[in-house]
Design a protein around this motif. Structure first.
Motif, PDB file in Angstrom:
ATOM      1  N   TYR A 182      47.922  61.019 102.095  1.00 58.50           N
ATOM      2  CA  TYR A 182      48.620  62.002 101.129  1.00 58.50           C
ATOM      3  C   TYR A 182      49.991  62.176 101.620  1.00 58.50           C
ATOM      4  O   TYR A 182      50.991  62.208 100.710  1.00 58.50           O
ATOM      5  CB  TYR A 182      48.085  63.294 100.842  1.00 58.50           C
ATOM      6  N   ASP A 184      53.469  61.196 102.918  1.00 61.67           N
ATOM      7  CA  ASP A 184      54.141  60.425 102.685  1.00 61.67           C
ATOM      8  C   ASP A 184      55.503  60.562 104.121  1.00 61.67           C
ATOM      9  O   ASP A 184      55.957  61.246 104.100  1.00 61.67           O
ATOM     10  CB  ASP A 184      55.003  60.209 101.557  1.00 61.67           C
ATOM     11  N   ARG A 187      59.049  61.495 103.065  1.00 64.20           N
ATOM     12  CA  ARG A 187      59.261  62.740 102.394  1.00 64.20           C
ATOM     13  C   ARG A 187      58.642  63.830 103.297  1.00 64.20           C
ATOM     14  O   ARG A 187      58.871  65.003 103.561  1.00 64.20           O
ATOM     15  CB  ARG A 187      58.711  62.995 100.869  1.00 64.20           C
ATOM     16  N   HIS A 188      57.838  63.497 104.247  1.00 58.30           N
ATOM     17  CA  HIS A 188      56.772  64.253 105.183  1.00 58.30           C
ATOM     18  C   HIS A 188      57.008  64.103 106.614  1.00 58.30           C
ATOM     19  O   HIS A 188      55.897  63.521 107.196  1.00 58.30           O
ATOM     20  CB  HIS A 188      55.475  64.524 104.751  1.00 58.30           C
TER      21      HIS A 188
ATOM     22  N   ASP B  74      48.262  76.244  95.098  1.00 54.90           N
ATOM     23  CA  ASP B  74      49.420  76.174  94.836  1.00 54.90           C
ATOM     24  C   ASP B  74      50.104  77.391  94.567  1.00 54.90           C
ATOM     25  O   ASP B  74      51.377  77.836  95.082  1.00 54.90           O
ATOM     26  CB  ASP B  74      49.639  74.896  93.880  1.00 54.90           C
ATOM     27  N   THR B 122      47.657  68.658  97.604  1.00 57.69           N
ATOM     28  CA  THR B 122      48.657  68.518  96.618  1.00 57.69           C
ATOM     29  C   THR B 122      49.844  68.489  97.041  1.00 57.69           C
ATOM     30  O   THR B 122      50.434  68.772  98.209  1.00 57.69           O
ATOM     31  CB  THR B 122      48.602  69.970  95.736  1.00 57.69           C
ATOM     32  N   GLU B 123      50.907  67.714  96.207  1.00 59.51           N
ATOM     33  CA  GLU B 123      52.245  67.760  96.443  1.00 59.51           C
ATOM     34  C   GLU B 123      52.911  69.220  96.999  1.00 59.51           C
ATOM     35  O   GLU B 123      53.388  68.938  97.833  1.00 59.51           O
ATOM     36  CB  GLU B 123      52.952  67.164  95.079  1.00 59.51           C
ATOM     37  N   ARG B 124      52.570  70.205  96.070  1.00 55.84           N
ATOM     38  CA  ARG B 124      53.280  71.388  96.487  1.00 55.84           C
ATOM     39  C   ARG B 124      52.663  71.909  97.934  1.00 55.84           C
ATOM     40  O   ARG B 124      53.367  72.462  98.652  1.00 55.84           O
ATOM     41  CB  ARG B 124      52.424  72.631  95.323  1.00 55.84           C
ATOM     42  N   LEU B 126      51.524  70.130 100.453  1.00 61.23           N
ATOM     43  CA  LEU B 126      52.080  69.234 101.406  1.00 61.23           C
ATOM     44  C   LEU B 126      53.495  69.616 101.693  1.00 61.23           C
ATOM     45  O   LEU B 126      54.157  69.634 102.890  1.00 61.23           O
ATOM     46  CB  LEU B 126      52.130  68.133 101.071  1.00 61.23           C
ATOM     47  N   ALA B 127      54.480  69.873 100.740  1.00 60.59           N
ATOM     48  CA  ALA B 127      55.689  70.283 100.790  1.00 60.59           C
ATOM     49  C   ALA B 127      55.811  71.579 101.774  1.00 60.59           C
ATOM     50  O   ALA B 127      56.795  71.787 102.703  1.00 60.59           O
ATOM     51  CB  ALA B 127      56.388  70.755  99.383  1.00 60.59           C
TER      52      ALA B 127
END
Lengths: 227, 227
Positions: A182, A184, A187-188, B74, B122-124, B126-127
């Motif tokens: 998951y 990347d 970006r991470h 999220d 999720t993207e969220r 992970l951010a």
DNA sequence: ACCCGAACCTTACGGTGTAAGGCCGTTATA
DNA sequence: TATAACGGCCTTACACCGTAAGGTTCGGGT
């Protein structure tokens, strides 16, 4: 109401008609089933089938599934409790005990949720709780600091246990380290950097580092209080 | 295949035909429903009814209930994330962040399970994870120590959060402090002694004591590493 | 005018926990 | 020894769950 034609017994009447169920036996079977197939697969019907019995038979020994899970918790505590034995230093006994609690996460990963989520209400679990708190008292902590350090230690063990159980589950999955699928690297970058250190192989290190840190703080506090 | 007699539309066709659903909207409604009635009361049917829609409509926006819960996660992170803002000391940002995570246990006690149990995919999320780990890096930790202290802090916050959520739920129950019903002062002197210190009114103290201890250890470690 | 796809609905399947009550062999009592 | 009680298990039934499969409606692009 139709008269049914006198069915002798749906259960295949073997020579040994299967000794009657018991709370402990059911709970242990439930733990086995959780270990083998996962907590979400534990249903009264499946457990009953596992024991050669209909689902509703279990309700003669447990008033609800929730109480059955309390029974499973008791089983888990049976494995943890011996760590509190011995007459060595109280802090050592505590250390062994929290290590043993982590052992539950390792040996019964799919049942660890039960330990993490269910509150202590049974006789068995209260006895364990009492012994644990007694060790804090033996170490020299008053009630307030016992509460504080208990929450700190137990919180860490439970929280880290949940995370560890998740990691170990991933490990057995199709792709070994799923998080890396998951995240990347672009970006991470930090996740990419840190995740290797959270691999299953490093969990021993991470857990003992955590307990080392906490017990160091406790010892320092004890020295300060004795002064 | 029977021809049904042309039902215009089972939905009461109002003037405003209700603006279409969205992932975010559904997830927020799910969080509301969990807050109001508990996690175990969240079902696709009930959530659908809450949104004036049939259950299966939700599957156009989420492939499964599990992913819906990721959406709820999220939402919870949206409330936690701002704590990482600001250009003050990284350790302060971290402290705010873990305090905010505990805030979830306070403001969304019935949803805290979601935070504790679901992994970040999720993207969220992970951010958020990335920002959190970046703060560790900003503070001067290498990847290994980030992993160690992250597990220590997150473990404590999650584990203590679960316990706290339990305590708060008991507080609202018929008998204020339920554990005292079970524990017998005769056989459980230590429990009787310690439980008052674990009352809801003391949880602020206990939690900040935990974080104080952990951040003190981190600062000490940073000083040692800089030397 | 046509079609398409998004959004939503209907139906159905195989599960769930558990309430209510029945059956049967053992055991206690008269 | 006859009878009553009871423990242990079974059967049935209910309301609910997640979701697979497929149908309907409708706005918008060609």
């Amino acid at each position: 109401m139709s008269i049914r034609p006198r069915v002798v017994s749906p259960r295949p009447d073997r020579k040994k008609p299967r000794e009657p169920l018991s709370r402990g036996g059911i709970a242990r079977a439930a733990l086995q089933l959780i270990d083998a197939e996962g907590l979400e697969q534990l249903s009264m019907r499946r457990l009953g089938a596992h024991l050669g019995v209909e689902a509703m038979a279990l309700y003669h020994h447990f008033p609800s599934k929730a109480e059955l899970l309390d029974g499973v918790l008791d089983c888990l505590l049976d494995e943890t409790d011996p760590a509190l034995d011995g007459d060595d230093a109280p802090l050592l006994r505590l250390r062994r005990c929290f290590d043993a609690l982590r052992g539950v996460a390792i040996h019964h990963p799919r049942a660890f949720w039960v330990l993490a989520s269910r509150r202590f209400r049974t006789e068995r679990s209260l006895a364990f709780y009492e012994r644990l708190l007694q060790a804090f008292a033996d170490a020299g902590f008053d009630a307030q600091h016992t509460a504080r350090y208990f929450r700190l230690l137990a919180g860490f063990v439970v929280g880290a246990g949940i995370a560890e159980v998740g990691s170990r589950a991933m490990q057995g999955a199709a792709t070994p380290i799923l998080l890396e699928r998951y995240a990347d690297p672009e970006r991470h970058p930090r996740i990419t950097e840190v995740v290797p250190h959270l691999r299953v192989a490093r969990l021993d290190d991470i857990f003992s580092f955590g307990l080392d840190t906490l017990f160091a703080a406790m010892e320092k506090d004890l020295r300060r209080m004795r002064r």
